[in-house]
Write a protein that holds these residues in place. Structure first.
Motif, PDB file in Angstrom:
ATOM      1  N   GLU A  81       0.835  -1.205   0.000  1.00  0.00           N
ATOM      2  CA  GLU A  81       0.000   0.000   0.000  1.00  0.00           C
ATOM      3  C   GLU A  81       0.872   1.258   0.000  1.00  0.00           C
ATOM      4  O   GLU A  81       0.606   2.202  -0.732  1.00  0.00           O
ATOM      5  CB  GLU A  81      -0.917  -0.029   1.230  1.00  0.00           C
ATOM      6  CG  GLU A  81      -1.875   1.097   1.350  1.00  0.00           C
ATOM      7  CD  GLU A  81      -3.065   0.986   0.407  1.00  0.00           C
ATOM      8  OE1 GLU A  81      -3.673   2.039   0.145  1.00  0.00           O
ATOM      9  OE2 GLU A  81      -3.404  -0.107  -0.070  1.00  0.00           O
ATOM     10  N   GLN A  82       1.901   1.268   0.857  1.00  0.00           N
ATOM     11  CA  GLN A  82       2.835   2.391   0.952  1.00  0.00           C
ATOM     12  C   GLN A  82       4.213   1.848   1.283  1.00  0.00           C
ATOM     13  O   GLN A  82       4.331   0.822   1.964  1.00  0.00           O
ATOM     14  CB  GLN A  82       2.422   3.363   2.065  1.00  0.00           C
ATOM     15  CG  GLN A  82       1.095   4.026   1.878  1.00  0.00           C
ATOM     16  CD  GLN A  82       0.691   4.820   3.124  1.00  0.00           C
ATOM     17  OE1 GLN A  82       1.518   5.214   3.927  1.00  0.00           O
ATOM     18  NE2 GLN A  82      -0.596   5.039   3.267  1.00  0.00           N
ATOM     19  N   SER A  88       6.955  -0.066   5.682  1.00  0.00           N
ATOM     20  CA  SER A  88       6.113  -0.699   4.670  1.00  0.00           C
ATOM     21  C   SER A  88       4.705  -0.838   5.222  1.00  0.00           C
ATOM     22  O   SER A  88       4.526  -1.238   6.375  1.00  0.00           O
ATOM     23  CB  SER A  88       6.627  -2.098   4.321  1.00  0.00           C
ATOM     24  OG  SER A  88       7.935  -2.047   3.817  1.00  0.00           O
ATOM     25  N   VAL A  89       3.720  -0.489   4.399  1.00  0.00           N
ATOM     26  CA  VAL A  89       2.319  -0.702   4.747  1.00  0.00           C
ATOM     27  C   VAL A  89       1.760  -1.658   3.708  1.00  0.00           C
ATOM     28  O   VAL A  89       1.804  -1.383   2.510  1.00  0.00           O
ATOM     29  CB  VAL A  89       1.512   0.615   4.761  1.00  0.00           C
ATOM     30  CG1 VAL A  89       0.049   0.345   5.099  1.00  0.00           C
ATOM     31  CG2 VAL A  89       2.128   1.619   5.727  1.00  0.00           C
ATOM     32  N   TYR A  90       1.271  -2.787   4.188  1.00  0.00           N
ATOM     33  CA  TYR A  90       0.697  -3.801   3.305  1.00  0.00           C
ATOM     34  C   TYR A  90      -0.820  -3.711   3.362  1.00  0.00           C
ATOM     35  O   TYR A  90      -1.397  -3.481   4.427  1.00  0.00           O
ATOM     36  CB  TYR A  90       1.130  -5.204   3.744  1.00  0.00           C
ATOM     37  CG  TYR A  90       2.618  -5.408   3.687  1.00  0.00           C
ATOM     38  CD1 TYR A  90       3.233  -5.818   2.509  1.00  0.00           C
ATOM     39  CD2 TYR A  90       3.409  -5.186   4.802  1.00  0.00           C
ATOM     40  CE1 TYR A  90       4.616  -5.998   2.454  1.00  0.00           C
ATOM     41  CE2 TYR A  90       4.783  -5.365   4.752  1.00  0.00           C
ATOM     42  CZ  TYR A  90       5.368  -5.777   3.581  1.00  0.00           C
ATOM     43  OH  TYR A  90       6.730  -5.951   3.524  1.00  0.00           O
ATOM     44  N   GLY A  91      -1.454  -3.887   2.220  1.00  0.00           N
ATOM     45  CA  GLY A  91      -2.898  -3.933   2.139  1.00  0.00           C
ATOM     46  C   GLY A  91      -3.348  -5.359   1.906  1.00  0.00           C
ATOM     47  O   GLY A  91      -2.636  -6.151   1.271  1.00  0.00           O
ATOM     48  N   ASP A 100     -17.059 -12.702  -2.319  1.00  0.00           N
ATOM     49  CA  ASP A 100     -17.454 -11.599  -1.439  1.00  0.00           C
ATOM     50  C   ASP A 100     -16.276 -11.201  -0.545  1.00  0.00           C
ATOM     51  O   ASP A 100     -15.504 -12.052  -0.097  1.00  0.00           O
ATOM     52  CB  ASP A 100     -18.629 -11.996  -0.551  1.00  0.00           C
ATOM     53  CG  ASP A 100     -19.908 -12.210  -1.334  1.00  0.00           C
ATOM     54  OD1 ASP A 100     -20.124 -11.500  -2.338  1.00  0.00           O
ATOM     55  OD2 ASP A 100     -20.693 -13.098  -0.944  1.00  0.00           O
ATOM     56  N   LEU A 101     -16.164  -9.912  -0.267  1.00  0.00           N
ATOM     57  CA  LEU A 101     -15.111  -9.418   0.614  1.00  0.00           C
ATOM     58  C   LEU A 101     -15.437  -9.806   2.054  1.00  0.00           C
ATOM     59  O   LEU A 101     -16.476  -9.431   2.592  1.00  0.00           O
ATOM     60  CB  LEU A 101     -14.995  -7.891   0.489  1.00  0.00           C
ATOM     61  CG  LEU A 101     -13.895  -7.224   1.312  1.00  0.00           C
ATOM     62  CD1 LEU A 101     -12.510  -7.713   0.893  1.00  0.00           C
ATOM     63  CD2 LEU A 101     -13.993  -5.710   1.178  1.00  0.00           C
ATOM     64  N   ALA A 102     -14.532 -10.563   2.684  1.00  0.00           N
ATOM     65  CA  ALA A 102     -14.720 -10.988   4.069  1.00  0.00           C
ATOM     66  C   ALA A 102     -13.968 -10.079   5.035  1.00  0.00           C
ATOM     67  O   ALA A 102     -14.471  -9.754   6.106  1.00  0.00           O
ATOM     68  CB  ALA A 102     -14.261 -12.431   4.251  1.00  0.00           C
ATOM     69  N   VAL A 103     -12.762  -9.669   4.650  1.00  0.00           N
ATOM     70  CA  VAL A 103     -11.917  -8.847   5.516  1.00  0.00           C
ATOM     71  C   VAL A 103     -11.132  -7.863   4.660  1.00  0.00           C
ATOM     72  O   VAL A 103     -10.668  -8.200   3.572  1.00  0.00           O
ATOM     73  CB  VAL A 103     -10.930  -9.736   6.316  1.00  0.00           C
ATOM     74  CG1 VAL A 103      -9.853  -8.906   6.990  1.00  0.00           C
ATOM     75  CG2 VAL A 103     -11.665 -10.563   7.347  1.00  0.00           C
ATOM     76  N   GLN A 104     -11.001  -6.661   5.194  1.00  0.00           N
ATOM     77  CA  GLN A 104     -10.147  -5.638   4.588  1.00  0.00           C
ATOM     78  C   GLN A 104      -9.204  -5.169   5.684  1.00  0.00           C
ATOM     79  O   GLN A 104      -9.646  -4.919   6.818  1.00  0.00           O
ATOM     80  CB  GLN A 104     -11.014  -4.488   4.092  1.00  0.00           C
ATOM     81  CG  GLN A 104     -10.338  -3.565   3.146  1.00  0.00           C
ATOM     82  CD  GLN A 104     -11.366  -2.670   2.445  1.00  0.00           C
ATOM     83  OE1 GLN A 104     -12.426  -2.392   2.971  1.00  0.00           O
ATOM     84  NE2 GLN A 104     -11.034  -2.243   1.251  1.00  0.00           N
TER      85      GLN A 104
END
Length: 138
Positions: A81-82, A88-91, A100-104
Motif C-alpha cells: 500500500e505504501q 512498509s504498509v501492506y494492504g 465476497d469481501l470478508a476482511v479488509q
C-alpha cells in the motif's frame, strides 16, 4: 501494482463456537499473504531474518465484513500500500469462495535489528529488495 494471491483451506481448528473463523486467525493469514508477496518479488523473509533483521508490526487496521467458515477456501490478496524505504504498509483483502469481501486490512512494519530492535534503513541494507518494492507498490 503487484497483487499477490494465496488460498487457504479453512480448518476446523480455526473456527470458534459460532462456527466462523476466529478473528485472530486473519492475522496469521495476513502473514502468509505478506510472505507470498515477498516470494513473488523474488525474496525471502526468512533470509532477511538470517541476516539479523526482523520486521515487526507497528500498526494494524482490520475490518470484518463477512464470515468465513470451516470448509471454505479463503482467498488472500496482498499488496504494498505504501513504502518509503523505512516503513512498509501492506494492504489485504480476504475473499469468500463466492468472491465476497470478508476482511479488509492494513498492517504497518519497520525493519529493525533483531538483537537491539533499533530501526534500520531497509533501502540501504537491501537495495535490490528496495527497488522491487518501489516498482511493486500502489
Amino acid at each position: 501494482m503487484l497483487v499477490s494471491k494465496k488460498e487457504i483451506e479453512i480448518r476446523y481448528a480455526e473456527t470458534d463456537q459460532m462456527g466462523v473463523v476466529y478473528h485472530a486467525n486473519y492475522l496469521i493469514w495476513m502473514e502468509l499473504g505478506r510472505t507470498k508477496l515477498i516470494q513473488d518479488l523474488g525474496f525471502s523473509y526468512a533470509g532477511m531474518e538470517e541476516e539479523g533483521i526482523i520486521s515487526p508490526v507497528i500498526d494494524l487496521e482490520i475490518s470484518y465484513k463477512k464470515p468465513l467458515r470451516y470448509g471454505d477456501t479463503a482467498i488472500i490478496h496482498t499488496w504494498i500500500e505504501q513504502y518509503n524505504g523505512m516503513k512498509s504498509v501492506y494492504g489485504y483483502e480476504i475473499f469468500t469462495p463466492s468472491g465476497d469481501l470478508a476482511v479488509q486490512a492494513k498492517s504497518s512494519h519497520v525493519c529493525v535489528q533483531k538483537d537491539t530492535f533499533r530501526p534500520v534503513k531497509f533501502r540501504k541494507l537491501f537495495p535490490e529488495w528496495h527497488e522491487a518494492y518501489e516498482k511493486a507498490k500502489k
